[in-house]
Design an enzyme around this catalytic site. Sequence first.
Site, short mmCIF file in Angstrom:
data_model
loop_
_atom_site.label_atom_id
_atom_site.label_comp_id
_atom_site.label_asym_id
_atom_site.label_seq_id
_atom_site.Cartn_x
_atom_site.Cartn_y
_atom_site.Cartn_z
N ASN A 123 -2.44 36.50 -5.82
CA ASN A 123 -3.33 37.16 -6.77
C ASN A 123 -2.45 38.05 -7.64
O ASN A 123 -2.06 39.13 -7.22
CB ASN A 123 -4.38 37.98 -5.99
N TRP A 124 -2.18 37.57 -8.84
CA TRP A 124 -1.24 38.30 -9.71
C TRP A 124 -1.89 39.52 -10.37
O TRP A 124 -1.21 40.31 -11.01
CB TRP A 124 -0.69 37.37 -10.79
N LYS A 125 -3.21 39.61 -10.29
CA LYS A 125 -3.93 40.71 -10.96
C LYS A 125 -3.53 40.76 -12.45
O LYS A 125 -3.26 39.71 -13.02
CB LYS A 125 -3.67 42.03 -10.23
N HIS B 207 -13.54 40.56 -5.79
CA HIS B 207 -12.40 41.36 -5.33
C HIS B 207 -12.81 42.84 -5.34
O HIS B 207 -13.58 43.27 -6.21
CB HIS B 207 -11.20 41.14 -6.26
N GLY C 223 -2.76 47.26 -1.72
CA GLY C 223 -1.79 47.95 -2.57
C GLY C 223 -1.29 49.26 -1.99
O GLY C 223 -0.67 50.07 -2.69
N SER D 261 -1.78 44.32 1.56
CA SER D 261 -0.39 44.63 1.90
C SER D 261 0.27 43.56 2.77
O SER D 261 1.07 43.88 3.66
CB SER D 261 -0.29 46.01 2.57
N GLY E 90 -1.23 40.13 -3.01
CA GLY E 90 -1.14 40.79 -4.31
C GLY E 90 0.31 41.11 -4.65
O GLY E 90 1.07 40.25 -5.10
N GLY E 91 0.70 42.36 -4.39
CA GLY E 91 2.04 42.83 -4.77
C GLY E 91 3.18 41.88 -4.41
O GLY E 91 4.03 41.57 -5.26
N GLU F 157 -11.40 45.40 -6.33
CA GLU F 157 -11.15 46.11 -7.60
C GLU F 157 -12.28 45.84 -8.58
O GLU F 157 -12.68 46.72 -9.34
CB GLU F 157 -9.78 45.68 -8.17
N GLU G 132 -10.47 41.61 2.98
CA GLU G 132 -9.51 42.54 2.40
C GLU G 132 -10.00 43.97 2.61
O GLU G 132 -10.77 44.49 1.78
CB GLU G 132 -9.36 42.26 0.91
P1 PGA Z 1 -1.83 43.67 -2.07
O1 PGA Z 1 -3.18 43.13 -2.78
O2 PGA Z 1 -1.21 42.49 -1.38
O3 PGA Z 1 -0.99 44.20 -3.19
O4 PGA Z 1 -2.25 44.72 -1.11
C1 PGA Z 1 -3.99 42.18 -2.17
C2 PGA Z 1 -5.18 41.88 -3.04
O5 PGA Z 1 -5.69 42.80 -3.70
O6 PGA Z 1 -5.65 40.73 -3.12
#
Ligand code: PGA
Length: 264
Positions: A11-13, A98, A176, A216, A237-238, A100, A170
């Site tokens: 997930n590159w956001k 998600h 994050g 994470s 994500g990250g 966010e 999640e």
């Molecule tokens: P993260 O994000 O790996 O940076 O914690 C995961 C996500 O939001 O899908």
Amino acid sequence: MTLRKKIVAANWKMNMLQAEAAEFVKDLLLEIDDISAVEVVIAPPFTAIAKVNEALGKAQNIKIGAQNMHWERSGAFTGEISAAMLRDLFVRYVVIGHSERRAMFGETDEIVNRKARAAHEASLRPIVCVGETLEQRERGNVEKILSLQLRGSLADLTARELRETVIAYEPVWAIGTGRNATPEQAQEAHSFIRHILQELSDQTTAEHIRIQYGGSVKVENARALMSQPDIDGALVGGASLDPRSFARIVLAACEDQEISELSA
Ligand code: PGA
């Protein structure tokens, strides 16, 4: 025991310009060109989807995902993107709900449900995200929250649609933050999620549905998380912004898949 094929998604956001995306794919293919034991998905921002597709070329084992979509088919919805538009770009998966989007863009379980149903109608596979906040966990409300989110987000999906849905657990406090759920905490939540899925359908269906962990995930913890019995992959994500670390997370999933196949 049902053997579920693990699914690892990036997930590159809101990251990656087209040139960066192409470079990423080129580097990723050097590491995991011929992976077939697990499913790999890249979810770029909309603006880089075509570029990622072009860079993947014949690498059919890596699928493209989107990070959001609108539930209507077309019309006066300025700034929105429909399922058909995603299909038109060869997108196969779409991340829905998600945390966010739930926190910053007001997405409710009802909206998530509309999107999930629209995705299935267009033969896109939704990755439906659920998870509790730290406050909810500290108050002992994890199961209550997961149950509400799952029942609301997956309402009216048929057993066949549920089988083609991926759930991403999640925990919001792990996204994050560098603080992942422990494998035991995650397994406990995943097993509860599967129990709710069974209530929403039947045992066979629930055993087929893949439940990813997200929050994470990195090279150091991927293997321990994904070797838990109900953890069927990761939403990253990250750590998915670096092709080498994402590739190593995919390889960790492959090792685990192979071990499960040997012992099945
Ligand atoms: P993260 O994000 O790996 O940076 O914690 C995961 C996500 O939001 O899908």
